[in-house]
Design an enzyme around this catalytic site. Structure first.
Site, PDB file in Angstrom:
ATOM      1  N   TYR A  30       0.832  -1.212   0.000  1.00  0.00           N
ATOM      2  CA  TYR A  30       0.000   0.000   0.000  1.00  0.00           C
ATOM      3  C   TYR A  30       0.860   1.253   0.000  1.00  0.00           C
ATOM      4  CZ  TYR A  30       0.945   1.039   4.955  1.00  0.00           C
ATOM      5  OH  TYR A  30       1.555   1.377   6.129  1.00  0.00           O
ATOM      6  N   GLU A 176      13.021   2.511  13.726  1.00  0.00           N
ATOM      7  CA  GLU A 176      12.051   3.568  13.381  1.00  0.00           C
ATOM      8  C   GLU A 176      10.969   3.523  14.453  1.00  0.00           C
ATOM      9  OE1 GLU A 176      10.171   2.731   9.584  1.00  0.00           O
ATOM     10  OE2 GLU A 176       9.960   0.614  10.053  1.00  0.00           O
ATOM     11  N   LEU A 200      11.270   1.465   6.979  1.00  0.00           N
ATOM     12  CA  LEU A 200      10.603   1.912   5.754  1.00  0.00           C
ATOM     13  C   LEU A 200      11.332   3.156   5.250  1.00  0.00           C
ATOM     14  CD1 LEU A 200       7.985   1.267   4.034  1.00  0.00           C
ATOM     15  CD2 LEU A 200       7.153   3.403   5.018  1.00  0.00           C
TER      16      LEU A 200
END
Ligand SMILES: Cc1ncc(COP(=O)(O)O)c(C=O)c1O
Length: 288
Positions: A30, A176, A200
């Site tokens: 996505y 993260e 990411l």
């Protein structure tokens, strides 16, 4: 109005088979593109990341770059609100349940756009709370997979404490957060964990790096240990929806002096100026 497999239709009428591999296996990827005053922000970068995610999980990209652009712009134009978060996902499609890839399934494409809620001014000025946890997700965190159970479990750790994020450590190093990238500031230097399979590659992360470099701010890509993060003068989280936000307490202890720091305030201003510039240029293009 949403977009599903080639058609624009009201969300109540959008239907997906229970055999969709997105539903059965979380087998899909996505993106989320922020849109300001109907101008998409960094759309090409988001589309490039979608192409990389699809290739990484071997799902055929059903659309060309130009077709994706067109679908997003059409959906944006059909919403009654100006600032939007366009969410789009592609799954491997509908097939009899079997872990192995189906030979002939057509990918399912779903796109929706919701009002984009940027962080309230008060939160920007006061700063936010974060908790920490061990990063126990898989080793392909660079793929924007819809299988987000790991991230959801980690996000809930901070949600249960009414904090905005859960910041993660793997093997004693900052990776993260559950839904954002993390930067630290120590002695005036902005520190960013380098991109790898463990984080990411955030589109906002890239904007922050570009702005820091353009402004000549001291900046380093390097691993940040848990102890270094806990002793940092400033901690920031970044994402398309959070933009850049200062973390002022970590596990209940103050970060620096417990207020958003000077490097953050400067970066937040640079970010807002950059957003405005992109928006104005986009408006001019639309009017031409
Ligand atoms: C795990 C994770 N890291 C980082 C980010 C930030 O990425 P971006 O700046 O592209 O929104 C996100 C955004 O959703 C995320 O889910």
């Amino acid at each position: 109005m949403v977009f599903l497999n080639g058609k624009f239709l009201p969300v109540e009428e959008a239907r997906v088979s229970v055999l969709d591999r997105g539903f059965i296996f979380g087998d899909g990827v996505y993106e989320l593109v922020p849109v300001y005053s109907r101008v998409p922000f960094r759309m090409e970068e988001h589309l490039a990341r979608l192409e990389r995610s699809l290739a990484a999980v071997r799902i055929r990209n059903p659309y060309s770059r130009a077709e994706w652009r067109d679908i997003i712009l059409q959906l944006v134009a059909r919403q009654p609100f100006e600032d939007q978060g366009v969410y789009f996902q592609v799954t491997r499609g509908v097939a009899r349940r079997d872990h192995a890839f189906p030979k002939d399934a057509a990918p399912t494409v779903f796109v929706m756009s919701n009002p984009l809620l940027s962080p309230p001014q008060e939160l920007v000025e006061r700063g936010a709370a974060a908790l920490t946890a061990v990063d126990d997700r898989w080793l392909h965190c660079d793929i924007k997979s819809i299988s987000l159970i790991g991230n959801c479990l980690l996000r809930q750790v901070s949600a249960d404490a009414a904090a905005v994020e859960t910041i993660l450590f793997r093997d004693g190093k900052l990776t993260e957060a559950s839904a954002s990238n993390v930067f630290a500031v120590r002695r005036g230097v902005i520190l960013a964990p380098p991109k790898s399979n463990l984080i990411l590659p955030g589109i906002t992360y890239d904007v922050i790096v570009e702005l820091a470099q353009a402004a000549g701010l001291p900046f380093e890509w390097r691993a940040v240990s848990e102890a270094e993060l806990r002793g940092a003068d400033e901690i920031w989280v970044t994402s398309s929806s959070k933009e850049v936000l200062a973390i002022v307490t970590l596990d209940g202890r103050p970060v620096g002096d417990g207020k958003p720091g000077p490097v953050f305030r400067n970066m937040h201003r640079l970010y807002q100026e950059f957003k405005q510039k992109v928006m104005r240029a986009g408006k001019e293009r639309q009017a031409a």
